[in-house]
Write a protein that holds these residues in place. Structure first.
Motif, PDB file in Angstrom:
ATOM      1  N   GLN A 318      43.176  38.245   3.449  1.00 35.52           N
ATOM      2  CA  GLN A 318      44.009  37.075   3.173  1.00 35.52           C
ATOM      3  C   GLN A 318      43.160  35.878   2.736  1.00 35.52           C
ATOM      4  OE1 GLN A 318      47.228  37.123   2.851  1.00 35.52           O
ATOM      5  NE2 GLN A 318      47.307  39.275   3.536  1.00 35.52           N
ATOM      6  N   ASP A 319      41.981  35.737   3.341  1.00 33.91           N
ATOM      7  CA  ASP A 319      41.058  34.678   2.906  1.00 33.91           C
ATOM      8  C   ASP A 319      40.598  34.920   1.473  1.00 33.91           C
ATOM      9  OD1 ASP A 319      41.244  33.491   5.360  1.00 33.91           O
ATOM     10  OD2 ASP A 319      39.374  34.344   6.155  1.00 33.91           O
ATOM     11  N   LEU A 320      40.315  36.190   1.144  1.00 33.50           N
ATOM     12  CA  LEU A 320      39.891  36.540  -0.212  1.00 33.50           C
ATOM     13  C   LEU A 320      40.996  36.272  -1.218  1.00 33.50           C
ATOM     14  CD1 LEU A 320      37.898  37.773  -2.206  1.00 33.50           C
ATOM     15  CD2 LEU A 320      38.669  40.049  -1.478  1.00 33.50           C
ATOM     16  N   LEU A 321      42.230  36.646  -0.883  1.00 31.88           N
ATOM     17  CA  LEU A 321      43.363  36.404  -1.784  1.00 31.88           C
ATOM     18  C   LEU A 321      43.589  34.909  -1.990  1.00 31.88           C
ATOM     19  CD1 LEU A 321      45.881  39.112  -0.513  1.00 31.88           C
ATOM     20  CD2 LEU A 321      44.675  39.109  -2.704  1.00 31.88           C
ATOM     21  N   ALA A 322      43.419  34.122  -0.923  1.00 35.25           N
ATOM     22  CA  ALA A 322      43.589  32.675  -1.046  1.00 35.25           C
ATOM     23  C   ALA A 322      42.544  32.087  -1.992  1.00 35.25           C
ATOM     24  CB  ALA A 322      43.483  32.028   0.336  1.00 35.25           C
ATOM     25  N   ASP A 323      41.294  32.569  -1.904  1.00 39.30           N
ATOM     26  CA  ASP A 323      40.239  32.089  -2.807  1.00 39.30           C
ATOM     27  C   ASP A 323      40.540  32.474  -4.251  1.00 39.30           C
ATOM     28  OD1 ASP A 323      38.906  31.060  -0.635  1.00 39.30           O
ATOM     29  OD2 ASP A 323      37.548  32.785  -0.415  1.00 39.30           O
ATOM     30  N   LEU A 324      40.994  33.692  -4.473  1.00 40.55           N
ATOM     31  CA  LEU A 324      41.320  34.140  -5.828  1.00 40.55           C
ATOM     32  C   LEU A 324      42.513  33.363  -6.390  1.00 40.55           C
ATOM     33  CD1 LEU A 324      40.891  38.025  -5.434  1.00 40.55           C
ATOM     34  CD2 LEU A 324      39.385  36.459  -6.674  1.00 40.55           C
ATOM     35  N   ARG A 325      43.469  33.050  -5.520  1.00 43.64           N
ATOM     36  CA  ARG A 325      44.639  32.287  -5.957  1.00 43.64           C
ATOM     37  C   ARG A 325      44.225  30.891  -6.417  1.00 43.64           C
ATOM     38  NH1 ARG A 325      47.139  32.342  -1.398  1.00 43.64           N
ATOM     39  NH2 ARG A 325      47.804  34.501  -1.643  1.00 43.64           N
ATOM     40  N   LYS A 326      43.315  30.280  -5.660  1.00 47.72           N
ATOM     41  CA  LYS A 326      42.828  28.946  -6.056  1.00 47.72           C
ATOM     42  C   LYS A 326      42.077  29.002  -7.383  1.00 47.72           C
ATOM     43  CE  LYS A 326      42.315  27.101  -1.346  1.00 47.72           C
ATOM     44  NZ  LYS A 326      41.340  26.635  -0.325  1.00 47.72           N
ATOM     45  N   GLU A 327      41.259  30.045  -7.555  1.00 49.73           N
ATOM     46  CA  GLU A 327      40.483  30.172  -8.783  1.00 49.73           C
ATOM     47  C   GLU A 327      41.383  30.394  -9.991  1.00 49.73           C
ATOM     48  OE1 GLU A 327      36.540  32.620 -10.407  1.00 49.73           O
ATOM     49  OE2 GLU A 327      37.314  32.957  -8.374  1.00 49.73           O
ATOM     50  N   CYS A 328      42.426  31.228  -9.819  1.00 45.49           N
ATOM     51  CA  CYS A 328      43.367  31.471 -10.918  1.00 45.49           C
ATOM     52  C   CYS A 328      44.132  30.194 -11.282  1.00 45.49           C
ATOM     53  CB  CYS A 328      44.357  32.573 -10.541  1.00 45.49           C
ATOM     54  SG  CYS A 328      43.659  34.226 -10.515  1.00 45.49           S
ATOM     55  N   LYS A 329      44.483  29.418 -10.249  1.00 51.82           N
ATOM     56  CA  LYS A 329      45.206  28.179 -10.513  1.00 51.82           C
ATOM     57  C   LYS A 329      44.310  27.165 -11.218  1.00 51.82           C
ATOM     58  CE  LYS A 329      48.177  24.785  -8.233  1.00 51.82           C
ATOM     59  NZ  LYS A 329      48.779  24.356  -6.940  1.00 51.82           N
ATOM     60  N   ALA A 330      43.031  27.120 -10.819  1.00 51.01           N
ATOM     61  CA  ALA A 330      42.095  26.194 -11.469  1.00 51.01           C
ATOM     62  C   ALA A 330      41.855  26.562 -12.920  1.00 51.01           C
ATOM     63  CB  ALA A 330      40.777  26.176 -10.696  1.00 51.01           C
ATOM     64  N   LYS A 331      41.790  27.866 -13.196  1.00 50.49           N
ATOM     65  CA  LYS A 331      41.541  28.335 -14.570  1.00 50.49           C
ATOM     66  C   LYS A 331      42.823  28.447 -15.392  1.00 50.49           C
ATOM     67  CE  LYS A 331      37.331  30.979 -13.583  1.00 50.49           C
ATOM     68  NZ  LYS A 331      36.671  32.319 -13.654  1.00 50.49           N
ATOM     69  N   ARG A 332      43.990  28.300 -14.707  1.00 45.38           N
ATOM     70  CA  ARG A 332      45.294  28.405 -15.380  1.00 45.38           C
ATOM     71  C   ARG A 332      45.444  29.754 -16.067  1.00 45.38           C
ATOM     72  NH1 ARG A 332      48.637  25.035 -13.436  1.00 45.38           N
ATOM     73  NH2 ARG A 332      49.868  24.931 -15.353  1.00 45.38           N
ATOM     74  N   ILE A 333      45.157  30.828 -15.307  1.00 44.24           N
ATOM     75  CA  ILE A 333      45.272  32.167 -15.878  1.00 44.24           C
ATOM     76  C   ILE A 333      46.203  33.026 -15.019  1.00 44.24           C
ATOM     77  CG2 ILE A 333      42.990  32.165 -16.940  1.00 44.24           C
ATOM     78  CD1 ILE A 333      42.011  33.869 -14.585  1.00 44.24           C
ATOM     79  N   SER A 334      46.793  34.022 -15.653  1.00 48.99           N
ATOM     80  CA  SER A 334      47.609  35.008 -14.970  1.00 48.99           C
ATOM     81  C   SER A 334      46.975  36.374 -15.202  1.00 48.99           C
ATOM     82  CB  SER A 334      49.048  35.001 -15.515  1.00 48.99           C
ATOM     83  OG  SER A 334      49.795  36.059 -14.966  1.00 48.99           O
ATOM     84  N   VAL A 335      46.640  37.083 -14.123  1.00 46.84           N
ATOM     85  CA  VAL A 335      45.895  38.340 -14.269  1.00 46.84           C
ATOM     86  C   VAL A 335      46.790  39.529 -14.606  1.00 46.84           C
ATOM     87  CG1 VAL A 335      44.078  37.567 -12.702  1.00 46.84           C
ATOM     88  CG2 VAL A 335      46.010  38.872 -11.796  1.00 46.84           C
ATOM     89  N   ARG A 336      48.105  39.392 -14.457  1.00 43.70           N
ATOM     90  CA  ARG A 336      48.972  40.553 -14.684  1.00 43.70           C
ATOM     91  C   ARG A 336      48.880  41.052 -16.122  1.00 43.70           C
ATOM     92  NH1 ARG A 336      55.117  40.847 -12.634  1.00 43.70           N
ATOM     93  NH2 ARG A 336      53.950  40.517 -10.700  1.00 43.70           N
ATOM     94  N   GLY A 337      48.799  40.142 -17.055  1.00 42.53           N
ATOM     95  CA  GLY A 337      48.696  40.559 -18.452  1.00 42.53           C
ATOM     96  C   GLY A 337      47.455  41.390 -18.726  1.00 42.53           C
ATOM     97  N   PHE A 338      46.334  41.004 -18.108  1.00 44.98           N
ATOM     98  CA  PHE A 338      45.101  41.780 -18.280  1.00 44.98           C
ATOM     99  C   PHE A 338      45.260  43.202 -17.734  1.00 44.98           C
ATOM    100  CE2 PHE A 338      43.247  37.357 -17.715  1.00 44.98           C
ATOM    101  CZ  PHE A 338      43.045  37.155 -19.066  1.00 44.98           C
TER     102      PHE A 338
END
Length: 412
Positions: A318-338
């Motif tokens: 859960q800590d790892l997912l929270a960090d990844l969520r913050k990074e995705c929000k900062a970069k304004r990216i959505s990983v589902r398309g990839f």
């Protein structure tokens, strides 16, 4: 004739196991009264003998008091250690695993109802051979163990299995007992995952496993050997690893059978619960779920990681997912398309909503530009492998970390 002290202690231990819940409740009560040195007043030990109903004569009691009384204090902790010894590392690991199954929150105690809910009554020999009912099997277990304790603490749980383990000479046999009671094994392999894997294949492919196994039991004894059990699964085209097959055989093994054969009828009854419940005509008011309660078929499996990894790993993931969520929000990216691009390539497995571990790792690092270490990749794969096939549910993963996941779910 004066008996040696170890004969007297063995007699007391065997009687405590026969007395069951009353004896272990008395031990739990006395432990709370011990001083830091593990001693109690001598009179309290006399009360303990009377409360438990242990039948020893005056001469045997005098032998015990002579060895464990000093300055008017009875050394109760030393008495317990001498009576039932202590668990070795192998056995202690099994007991710890079992208690974690009933104490998911890590509070060091659990309620009696949770204990009954987790107890593996279906795989008890008397239930598998239909000599007793599920309710009766649970009642029998509580009568000889924790029936008078609520809540049950880790110390109570450990005390019971330490005492029981002192009567089981071989670690392999103790492991079988813990498998039959709580479905735990020394290497940490989860038999529930193997069983759910079989149920998933049986449900989706509409397989009647019983038809492939009953041919090995012409006398209808309900029992077949390990090789026949494995052959039955193979003939039914059920894909399962050797470790998973071994765990299932241990879970449904009958310890009282001289050949230690497997009760395949109990296994088939449990697996076929994904279709309907056995003898439903006797309980017509019982509700049957439309979709069987198999984790790989859970409706929310594409919205979140449904695999529970235990309190320690869950906190890390859960800590790892929270960090990844913050990074995705900062970069304004959505990983589902990839991931959707990776899932539709020429060499992809074409499994709906799933990619391989290699594709998952490569997509995160190369396409999305997220820094995730190999141990973290393995943790995420374990969390989002809802089919237990080594494939990652990227839809559930992206729903957890994409900053626009809620909007995507609304449109879908």
């Amino acid at each position: 004739m004066v008996l040696p002290i170890y004969f007297v202690l063995e007699c007391i231990r065997d009687q405590l196991l026969r007395i069951g819940a009353r004896g272990f409740a008395a031990i739990s009560k006395i432990k709370k009264e011990m001083d830091p040195a593990g001693c109690i007043p001598k009179t309290r030990f006399d009360d303990f003998i009377n409360q438990t109903g242990v039948d020893i004569n005056a001469g045997e009691l005098a032998i015990v008091l002579n060895d464990y009384v000093e300055d008017g204090k009875f050394k109760f902790k030393l008495f317990l250690l001498s009576m039932r010894g202590k668990l070795n590392g192998f056995r202690q690991n099994l007991v710890n695993q079992a208690f974690k199954r009933v104490d998911l929150e890590g509070r060091g105690q659990c309620s009696l109802s949770k204990l009954c809910e987790t107890y593996n009554a279906r795989c008890q020999s008397s239930v598998m051979t239909e000599k007793t009912s599920l309710d009766q099997a649970i009642c029998n277990f509580l009568t000889r163990s924790f029936g008078l304790l609520d809540p049950v603490t880790y110390c109570d749980f450990n005390e019971y299995y330490t005492t029981l383990g002192s009567t089981i000479p071989f670690c392999k046999d103790f492991e079988l007992v813990m498998m039959k009671h709580w479905r735990v094994q020394a290497d940490g392999f989860c038999v529930c995952d193997a069983e759910n894997n079989v149920k998933f294949q049986v449900y989706t492919n509409r397989i009647r496993v019983r038809e492939f196994m009953k041919g090995y039991d012409p006398l209808r004894l309900r029992l077949i050997n390990d090789a026949q059990f494995a052959a039955g699964l193979d003939n039914a085209k059920i894909k399962i690893c050797k470790r998973g097959c071994k765990a299932l055989m241990d879970c449904y093994r009958v310890p009282e059978d001289p050949e230690l054969r497997v009760c395949y009828t109990a296994f088939c009854d449990e697996v076929e619960r994904c279709f309907t419940y056995k003898e439903l005509e006797k309980t017509p008011w019982q509700s049957v779920p439309v979709v069987p309660p198999i984790p790989t078929l859970a409706p929310q499996r594409f919205l979140m990681g449904i695999v529970y990894l235990g309190p320690e790993k869950e906190e890390r993931v859960q800590d790892l997912l929270a960090d990844l969520r913050k990074e995705c929000k900062a970069k304004r990216i959505s990983v589902r398309g990839f991931f959707e691009d990776a899932a539709t390539t020429k060499n992809a497995s074409k499994a709906v909503g799933h990619v391989t571990k290699h594709q998952f790792s490569q997509t995160l690092s190369s396409k999305a530009g997220l820094k995730v270490s190999p141990p973290e990749i393995s943790l995420l794969v374990e969390k989002f492998d809802n089919n237990f096939s080594g494939m990652v549910n990227y839809i559930a993963f992206s729903s957890e970390i994409d900053p626009f996941a809620d909007v995507q779910n609304i449109h879908q």
